[in-house]
Design a protein around this motif. Sequence first.
Motif, PDB file in Angstrom:
ATOM      1  N   GLY A  46      48.038 -13.849 -27.113  1.00 58.90           N
ATOM      2  CA  GLY A  46      48.875 -14.444 -28.216  1.00 58.90           C
ATOM      3  C   GLY A  46      49.814 -13.753 -28.848  1.00 58.90           C
ATOM      4  N   LEU A  47      49.594 -13.572 -30.398  1.00 55.28           N
ATOM      5  CA  LEU A  47      50.474 -12.788 -30.930  1.00 55.28           C
ATOM      6  C   LEU A  47      50.418 -11.536 -31.291  1.00 55.28           C
ATOM      7  CD1 LEU A  47      50.569 -15.805 -33.922  1.00 55.28           C
ATOM      8  CD2 LEU A  47      51.692 -15.958 -31.697  1.00 55.28           C
TER       9      LEU A  47
ATOM     10  N   PRO B  18      43.684 -18.231 -26.361  1.00 57.51           N
ATOM     11  CA  PRO B  18      42.627 -17.857 -25.285  1.00 57.51           C
ATOM     12  C   PRO B  18      42.216 -16.430 -25.377  1.00 57.51           C
ATOM     13  CG  PRO B  18      45.035 -17.685 -24.768  1.00 57.51           C
ATOM     14  CD  PRO B  18      45.024 -18.078 -26.065  1.00 57.51           C
ATOM     15  N   PHE B  19      41.022 -16.176 -24.929  1.00 55.54           N
ATOM     16  CA  PHE B  19      40.624 -14.789 -24.934  1.00 55.54           C
ATOM     17  C   PHE B  19      41.170 -13.728 -23.861  1.00 55.54           C
ATOM     18  CE2 PHE B  19      37.449 -17.283 -26.930  1.00 55.54           C
ATOM     19  CZ  PHE B  19      36.905 -16.657 -28.071  1.00 55.54           C
ATOM     20  N   VAL B  20      41.453 -12.479 -24.208  1.00 54.41           N
ATOM     21  CA  VAL B  20      42.002 -11.544 -23.411  1.00 54.41           C
ATOM     22  C   VAL B  20      40.885 -10.806 -22.740  1.00 54.41           C
ATOM     23  CG1 VAL B  20      42.012  -9.744 -25.225  1.00 54.41           C
ATOM     24  CG2 VAL B  20      43.687  -9.429 -23.332  1.00 54.41           C
ATOM     25  N   HIS B  21      39.679 -10.554 -23.298  1.00 55.08           N
ATOM     26  CA  HIS B  21      38.581  -9.847 -22.657  1.00 55.08           C
ATOM     27  C   HIS B  21      37.846 -10.687 -22.022  1.00 55.08           C
ATOM     28  CE1 HIS B  21      40.313  -6.252 -24.185  1.00 55.08           C
ATOM     29  NE2 HIS B  21      40.163  -6.727 -25.478  1.00 55.08           N
ATOM     30  N   LEU B  22      37.344 -10.659 -20.703  1.00 52.25           N
ATOM     31  CA  LEU B  22      36.531 -11.431 -20.139  1.00 52.25           C
ATOM     32  C   LEU B  22      35.279 -10.755 -19.297  1.00 52.25           C
ATOM     33  CD1 LEU B  22      39.130 -13.800 -18.656  1.00 52.25           C
ATOM     34  CD2 LEU B  22      37.938 -14.207 -20.838  1.00 52.25           C
TER      35      LEU B  22
ATOM     36  N   ASN C 263      44.010 -21.125 -17.556  1.00 58.68           N
ATOM     37  CA  ASN C 263      43.071 -20.757 -16.752  1.00 58.68           C
ATOM     38  C   ASN C 263      42.257 -19.994 -17.372  1.00 58.68           C
ATOM     39  OD1 ASN C 263      43.294 -22.292 -14.181  1.00 58.68           O
ATOM     40  ND2 ASN C 263      45.063 -20.795 -13.779  1.00 58.68           N
ATOM     41  N   LEU C 264      42.302 -19.970 -18.811  1.00 56.68           N
ATOM     42  CA  LEU C 264      41.477 -19.039 -19.775  1.00 56.68           C
ATOM     43  C   LEU C 264      40.604 -19.736 -20.786  1.00 56.68           C
ATOM     44  CD1 LEU C 264      44.428 -16.477 -20.561  1.00 56.68           C
ATOM     45  CD2 LEU C 264      42.385 -16.019 -18.961  1.00 56.68           C
TER      46      LEU C 264
END
Length: 406
Positions: free
Chosen positions: A111-112, A255-259, A216-217
């Motif tokens: 995101g930002l 959306p989350f970056v670490h999956l 898709n997140l």
Amino acid sequence: MEYLKMSFLIMFFVLICSSLISTSHCIGGKRNLSKEGADEMEIERQLRVLNKKPVKTIITDVGDVVDCIDIYKQPAFDNPLLKDHKIQMNPSSISGETRSKNISASSIFHGLQRERCPLGTVPIRRITREHLVFAKKVEPIHANGFPNVRYHSVSAEEVIREKKYFGGSASMSIHNLTVDPDQFSISQIWIVNVSSSEINGIQAGIMKNPSIVGGNLPRLFGFWINADGHHVAGCYNMACQGFIQTNPHIYIDQPFVHLSVYNETTYDVHIMVYRAQGDNGDWWLRMGATAEISEDVGYWPNEIFTLLINSASAVRYGGYVGSMAQASTPPMGNGFFPHFQNYDTTAYMRLMKYVNEAGHSVNLDPYSVQTMNGTVPQCYKIIFAGQIGEQWENTIVYGGPGGFCN
């Protein structure tokens, strides 16, 4: 009986995803809109109302359109119930939680990261037609349920008669499940208060729903509802005038970056919903990589509720899935059945706490926690572990592959 009544009412929080086709026809030279056509016109009107003129627009690295809106002109303030509401920026802190700003909670999101909204504005993801179609489909539960939707949930709850709750929190693992466009899969905290004829509730956590939120997140989500037998108010995220965004960097629907990667590494996020102390009593959403670096995202004002004005009657923790398809339902958690052998191969919620009347975030009583496995144990399960160590404390593991869950 009370527990069963609550279980039934919680099913009211159903996600429905469909598409509307606008049609019209002419009679005697006059244009008559069908119900679908009238609905389409209403959706277009709401889009114009909800999408305020931005001070700046940011396209994120995953393609989200995020508008920077004057904090005092965001959609919630069009709600007639909030005409006299004074925006709150600094809720009272939760006792017993130390805070650190050395690491920004926004680091766990897409995101930002490179661009920021100007001072005096807040980031709000632009509302689409799909958001509003979804919001419109949340309707009162009928005696025969929702015949066009298949949904299932598993949950854990501290069951103590007449106890009052002022919030709940947990660190929940993040998983990027494969979910079809007409399906949803959620990990969440439920905050609820019910009477014989009304239900008030807030849900918050991690949502995977391609048709509604796109992409898709998995994303941060929030939902509120105030309903009785005649009237329903509420929606997901910013799809109606309810949630007030206050954080300049973290926004609901981000959306989350670490999956997590199965059997390799696991990431979790700390989610908390709590009622601010004092006369206002607004319900705040807080999140972060840990409780110590969590930040307030925004809040649901007390004025939009009736039963949640003072407290909640229950806090639940678990998973919730559903599908418009009649054939199958999607995976929950990380898509595997829960176990305690290896936490890199199961979905979990740890550090499960509730907020008491004094504003303290405290542990659940493990001897009073009950689990609800739902009606399809061949598809989804939940196990409560109790207290299992300093970094885990009260913990649940949950999930399942889904499938043909009749």
